[in-house]
Structure formats: C-alpha cells, structure tokens
Design a protein around this motif. Structure first.
Motif, mmCIF file in Angstrom:
data_model
loop_
_atom_site.group_PDB
_atom_site.id
_atom_site.type_symbol
_atom_site.label_atom_id
_atom_site.label_comp_id
_atom_site.label_asym_id
_atom_site.label_seq_id
_atom_site.Cartn_x
_atom_site.Cartn_y
_atom_site.Cartn_z
ATOM 1 N N LYS A 95 0.840 -1.195 0.000
ATOM 2 C CA LYS A 95 0.000 0.000 0.000
ATOM 3 C C LYS A 95 0.878 1.249 0.000
ATOM 4 O O LYS A 95 0.609 2.231 -0.706
ATOM 5 N N GLU A 96 1.948 1.237 0.772
ATOM 6 C CA GLU A 96 2.873 2.380 0.805
ATOM 7 C C GLU A 96 3.551 2.573 -0.532
ATOM 8 O O GLU A 96 3.769 3.692 -0.994
ATOM 9 N N ILE A 97 3.884 1.467 -1.199
ATOM 10 C CA ILE A 97 4.533 1.550 -2.522
ATOM 11 C C ILE A 97 3.537 2.131 -3.540
ATOM 12 O O ILE A 97 3.909 2.997 -4.344
ATOM 13 N N LYS A 98 2.272 1.768 -3.478
ATOM 14 C CA LYS A 98 1.265 2.319 -4.384
ATOM 15 C C LYS A 98 1.032 3.794 -4.104
ATOM 16 O O LYS A 98 0.806 4.576 -5.033
ATOM 17 N N ASP A 99 1.055 4.174 -2.828
ATOM 18 C CA ASP A 99 0.835 5.575 -2.475
ATOM 19 C C ASP A 99 1.983 6.449 -2.972
ATOM 20 O O ASP A 99 1.802 7.610 -3.342
ATOM 21 N N LYS A 100 3.201 5.946 -2.998
ATOM 22 C CA LYS A 100 4.368 6.722 -3.451
ATOM 23 C C LYS A 100 4.343 6.916 -4.961
ATOM 24 O O LYS A 100 4.873 7.889 -5.467
ATOM 25 N N LYS A 101 3.722 6.019 -5.683
ATOM 26 C CA LYS A 101 3.681 6.141 -7.150
ATOM 27 C C LYS A 101 2.686 7.148 -7.499
ATOM 28 O O LYS A 101 2.267 7.952 -7.874
#
Length: 105
Positions: free
Chosen positions: A99-105
């Motif tokens: 979820k954090e990786i998706k939010d950073k994109k």
C-alpha cells in the motif's frame, strides 16, 4: 403321523436323559457356595490380574487419560494459533508495504 411320534419319542428320551443327569449332579450342585465364591481369588496370579484391572479402571474412572488428551489438544491448538498469528502479521505487513509503494507512485 409316524414322523411326529418318532420326534416325540426322541424328545421324551432326551428330556428324561437331561433330567437324569441333573438328578445325579444335584448333590454336587448343592455343595457349591451360594454366592458363587469358589476360592479362586486366593491365588496370587488372580490377585495380581485383579489389581492390574483395578488400576486401569481407576485410570479411566478418574479420567486421567481424558485430561492428558485434552491438555495435549489444547497445546497443539495454541501452537497452531501462534503460527497462524505469525502468518497473519507477515501478510498484513506485506499488504501495508504494498500500500505504501502504491501511495508513493
């Protein structure tokens, strides 16, 4: 008619023979103890077997086996629950990282 009379004669003879055997054995039957005790419990072998059977019956009567089995099941369930908890934490941690990786994109 003749077969029935032969069967009747055989029945009367066999009944009479059984009655004769019972009459001859009546004194021996009368000499036996009334309560069924024939002195067999006095032997050490019989007493040893009787004590072992009593020990096994006490084991089951006090439900020691059931207690040990249920305790073992409880421990196994706790171990499985702990493993499931560890796996759930790993999955949640991985989902949070995704979820954090998706939010950073």
């Amino acid at each position: 008619m003749i077969i029935e009379s032969i069967a009747l004669v055989i029945f009367i003879c066999s009944f009479g023979g059984a009655a004769l055997i019972l009459i001859k054995k009546m004194p021996a039957l009368h000499a036996l103890p009334y309560n069924g005790n024939a002195g067999i419990r006095e032997h050490k072998f019989v007493l040893n077997i009787e004590n072992r059977v009593k020990a096994v019956l006490v084991f089951f009567e006090k439900q020691i086996f059931l207690h040990k089995f249920l305790s073992w099941v409880k421990v196994m369930i706790l171990k499985v629950e702990r493993n499931i908890d560890v796996l759930l934490h790993k999955i949640r941690k991985k989902a949070q990282q995704d979820k954090e990786i998706k939010d950073k994109k």
